[in-house]
Design an enzyme around this catalytic site. Structure first.
Site, PDB file in Angstrom:
ATOM      1  N   ASN A 203      -3.015   6.925  -0.950  1.00 41.26           N
ATOM      2  CA  ASN A 203      -2.488   6.901   0.389  1.00 41.26           C
ATOM      3  C   ASN A 203      -1.751   8.116   0.764  1.00 41.26           C
ATOM      4  O   ASN A 203      -1.694   8.592   1.949  1.00 41.26           O
ATOM      5  CB  ASN A 203      -2.001   5.539   0.866  1.00 41.26           C
ATOM      6  CG  ASN A 203      -2.911   4.524   1.071  1.00 41.26           C
ATOM      7  OD1 ASN A 203      -4.008   4.707   1.238  1.00 41.26           O
ATOM      8  ND2 ASN A 203      -2.572   3.226   0.796  1.00 41.26           N
TER       9      ASN A 203
ATOM     10  N   GLU B  89      -4.747   0.513  -8.009  1.00 41.50           N
ATOM     11  CA  GLU B  89      -3.951   1.294  -8.435  1.00 41.50           C
ATOM     12  C   GLU B  89      -2.544   0.232  -8.854  1.00 41.50           C
ATOM     13  O   GLU B  89      -2.112  -0.389  -8.362  1.00 41.50           O
ATOM     14  CB  GLU B  89      -3.105   2.033  -7.352  1.00 41.50           C
ATOM     15  CG  GLU B  89      -4.078   3.208  -6.773  1.00 41.50           C
ATOM     16  CD  GLU B  89      -3.260   4.221  -5.654  1.00 41.50           C
ATOM     17  OE1 GLU B  89      -3.380   5.122  -5.700  1.00 41.50           O
ATOM     18  OE2 GLU B  89      -2.555   3.500  -4.558  1.00 41.50           O
TER      19      GLU B  89
ATOM     20  N   SER C 118       0.821  -1.174   0.020  1.00 45.49           N
ATOM     21  CA  SER C 118       0.016   0.051  -0.052  1.00 45.49           C
ATOM     22  C   SER C 118       0.916   1.089   0.003  1.00 45.49           C
ATOM     23  O   SER C 118       0.451   2.465  -0.342  1.00 45.49           O
ATOM     24  CB  SER C 118      -0.877   0.128   1.266  1.00 45.49           C
ATOM     25  OG  SER C 118      -1.506  -1.110   1.189  1.00 45.49           O
TER      26      SER C 118
ATOM     27  N   HIS D  26      -2.064  -2.337  -6.392  1.00 45.80           N
ATOM     28  CA  HIS D  26      -2.698  -2.250  -5.190  1.00 45.80           C
ATOM     29  C   HIS D  26      -4.070  -2.213  -5.000  1.00 45.80           C
ATOM     30  O   HIS D  26      -4.816  -1.479  -5.318  1.00 45.80           O
ATOM     31  CB  HIS D  26      -2.043  -0.638  -4.665  1.00 45.80           C
ATOM     32  CG  HIS D  26      -2.567  -0.145  -3.404  1.00 45.80           C
ATOM     33  ND1 HIS D  26      -2.619   1.165  -3.162  1.00 45.80           N
ATOM     34  CD2 HIS D  26      -2.997  -0.785  -2.240  1.00 45.80           C
ATOM     35  CE1 HIS D  26      -3.198   1.345  -1.893  1.00 45.80           C
ATOM     36  NE2 HIS D  26      -3.275   0.104  -1.393  1.00 45.80           N
TER      37      HIS D  26
END
Ligand code: T1G
Length: 676
Positions: free
Chosen positions: A472, A434, A401, A422
């Site tokens: 993130n 992602e 992540s 991801h």
């Protein structure tokens, strides 16, 4: 474009505007002229309108909405069709959506192939059917059924349309035109839907609005749809259409529709990889390996199993393997219990799963996805082992992540085959993936990763390598400022209320409690430096321990926690901070404007291909409300200078590391939208 052909005494008008036969200006002009000419052409006894290819029509050309409008407008075209003195039959050869369906509603009769899907999805674009759909559909299928179709925007299959009386008959897939022509010859003259009356139980609209309150709260278009259908019951069609058109004009000029139209095109743009030829050969993916049967590994595997792709899942211990595969079966059975899967589909999916403790079993996989806990050394050790056993040309992906794909790839001799995939938790539910392009990731590996994500029903977005990638990384300033605001005087409830009021499904603290306050915690209850560590040390790990930033009852209902309030007070005292009143505006600036600023930095660094990709990430990965378009377009629509002014206003609280993005400043200065 439209093409016409006379079949003895029946004129066929063919809508041909690939890829979806959108009703562009040229198509409208062609339709309008063909209908007008046919009126005076004695050879023409009846008319059939059909679409070329697999679509009847995807509706009005959405891209034209921001252009100066060109006559004839679609309502006029549909009215002309309905007014035709010669019967007009819609031969619905495939999907008919929006203005495409409205064209068929202007026709006097409708015949469709069984595979056709019919719908009015305008509400999903923040508008409503603006070419008579809200007036003619209720007259054909009744006000209640029309409300369902128009406010949900979901298409229905042809069989259901026939049941509702929306279409007159079904035709076989390979003889639609012939059947439509025969039908056109058989009917006795025009039959105008507009002449019909529609009645409704007076309570219907209020009841519908309250039954759907949760879905339509905060959205302009659904309310307008209800008003328009109400007008269909109360007024003759020409007056009802005036109501429809004025509602349409207001909506199409509104921010919600601008945002939703942006999202429509952003989703499609996200699928494109700049600089790569569309026809670049993809690698065949027939078998997938997953390392780690934890929550993420299990969820990821389910996506492939549900798509019919066999999965070999590897774990270190039999106990962990059984727990992981057991949870997968439980999740499938839960979905089946809700009627969304048949029991045989559960067995079919689980039948494609090969659980094993043997790492070597991954040798014949075309793709291996590592989904173990977030530790660089562990991941590099796994990729080094994979490098030794995976077959040549196999793709090696990490579900990390945050961590660097380049560093992970450096543990192998084949960095060109390494990329990031991801997924977001729960991985079998969340749509976003992602797809991380490493510095040495081969173009065909990247393109294959994107295609595969779409094949398993995901929305893939390309991201470059940086800490936390797109989503993130942008989440960090939001969560950090949320925590800082707690110390300065805000409460978890206030901050979360501002976010849910904004349209997010939950705020930063509700998200901590759902995902787990203990994610990333060092597990040492003696070492307490932050409010989160203090909660973790007390076993307040979130919903799973019925206590986190909130207290939870047995039905997981959250309530403010005096224990947390006490802990926050202790941290304020320790930091020598006397709490102050925090405005909702300050919360928006520090937890959302900083997100926009980070997005601009991500664009500057080329981590994201385009600003709209960032919007897609936040809509599909972080619950950003679709009718607000995503953080980047939201900032553009709010005015980039106002974003900068807001950040300036609270610059004293943004921390020593805050950097205002030069791109944000340049676009504000030049008055251009945020993009590379
Ligand atoms: N206008 C303009 N472009 C469109 C379009 C449309 N209506 N529909 C699709 N495209 C483009 C799309 O951007 C993509 O382009 C390509 O076509 C293929 O689409 C008066 C005002 C029809 C189910 O809301 O839901 O009518 O990326 O990748 O998966 O009341 O497209 O290749 O450059 O999505 O097979 C109402 C919108 C309009 C339907 C096909 N209609 N379209 O899905 O292909 S408002 C809609 C879709 C209206 C009237 C009002 C889907 C599809 P590119 P795609 P697909």
């Amino acid at each position: 474009m439209t093409h016409i052909q006379l079949h003895d005494d029946v004129l066929e008008i063919l809508i041909a505007n690939a890829p979806v036969n959108a009703l562009s200006a040229a198509v409208r002009q062609g339709l309008f002229k063909a209908i007008a000419d046919a009126q005076d052409d004695a050879a023409v006894k009846a008319i059939v309108i059909r679409g070329d290819g697999k679509f009847f029509s995807g509706g009005a050309d959405i891209a034209e909405f921001d252009e100066p409008s060109v006559e004839p407008w679609l309502p006029a075209v549909v009215d002309a069709i309905e007014a035709s003195a010669k019967p007009v039959v819609a031969a619905i050869n495939g999907t008919a959506l929006g203005g495409g369906l409205e064209v068929t509603l202007g026709c006097h009769y409708r015949i469709a192939v069984p595979s056709a899907r019919l719908g009015l999805p305008e509400v999903k674009l923040g508008i409503l059917p603006g070419a008579g759909g809200t007036q003619r559909l209720p007259r054909l299928i009744g006000a209640a059924a029309a409300l369902d179709m128009i406010v949900s925007g979901d298409p229905i299959p042809a069989s259901k349309a026939q049941e509702l009386g929306l279409i007159d008959r079904l035709a076989s897939e390979d003889s639609l035109l012939a059947e439509a022509i025969a039908f056109a010859r058989s009917v006795d003259g025009p039959r105008r839907t507009g002449d019909r009356k529609v009645s409704a139980d007076p309570e219907l609209f209020e009841r519908f609005a309250s039954d759907n309150a949760r879905k339509i709260t905060g959205l302009d278009a659904p309310k307008a749809c209800i008003e328009a259908v109400k007008a269909a019951v109360a007024l003759p069609i020409d007056q009802g259409q005036k109501v429809e058109q004025s509602l349409f004009a207001t909506l199409v000029a509104g921010d919600q529709s601008k945002a939703l139209r942006h999202v429509f095109f952003a989703e499609r743009a996200a699928a494109r990889i700049d600089g790569l030829p569309k026809d670049l050969a993809r690698r065949p993916i027939r078998k997938v390996g997953v390392i780690g049967a934890g929550t993420m590994g299990g969820g990821i595997s389910m996506n492939f199993l549900s798509a019919g792709i066999p999965v070999t899942i590897v774990e270190m211990t039999a106990e962990a393997l059984d727990r992981g595969t057991g949870l997968m079966r439980k999740n499938y059975e839960a979905t089946a219990a809700k009627g969304r899967l048949k029991p045989e589909q559960v067995e079919q999916a689980m039948g494609l799963l090969t659980p094993t403790l043997d790492f070597g079993a991954l040798a014949d996989c075309d793709l291996v996805i590592e989904a173990v806990y977030e530790d660089m050394d562990v991941k590099k050790e796994i990729f080094a082992r994979l490098d030794g056993i995976a077959k040549p040309g196999a793709m090696l992906a990490s579900n990390t992540s945050y961590l660097s794909i380049d560093e992970i790839a450096s543990a192998t001799t084949r960095p060109q085959d390494v990329l990031g995939l991801h997924f977001f938790s729960p991985a079998n539910v969340m749509k976003l993936v992602e797809v991380i392009r490493g510095a040495k990731t081969a173009p065909d590996a990247l393109a294959t990763g994107m295609d595969l994500a779409r094949r398993i029903g995901k929305v893939p977005v390309v991201s470059g390598v940086c800490y936390g990638f797109i989503g993130n990384r942008m989440l960090i300033p939001r969560q950090d400022h949320a925590m800082a605001l707690l110390l300065e005087g805000a409460t978890p409830e206030q901050i979360d209320r501002v976010h849910t009021g904004f349209g997010m499904p939950m705020g930063p603290f509700q998200m901590y409690d759902l995902a787990g306050v203990d994610i990333g915690w060092h597990r040492d209850p003696e070492r307490i430096e932050t409010i989160r560590e203090a909660l973790c040390a007390k076993g307040r790990w979130g919903q799973k321990t019925k206590a986190g930033f909130y207290d939870y009852d047995d039905r997981r209902k959250a309530s403010p926690s005096p224990v947390v309030a006490e802990i926050i007070d202790q941290f304020r005292a320790k930091a020598g901070v006397s709490p102050r009143a925090i405005s909702d505006a300050e919360i928006i600036v520090r937890t959302l404007y900083t997100v926009v600023n980070e997005g601009a930095a991500i664009l500057e660094e080329g981590i994201a291909q385009r600003a709209s990709d960032i919007d897609v990430v936040w809509i599909y990965g972080y619950g950003w409300p679709r009718h607000k378009g995503g953080p980047m377009i939201w900032a553009d629509m709010a005015g980039l200078q106002s974003i900068i002014d807001g950040l300036d206003r609270y610059s004293a609280h943004l921390g020593p590391d805050f950097r205002l993005s030069p791109l944000l400043q340049r676009c504000a200065r030049e008055g251009t939208p945020l993009d590379r």
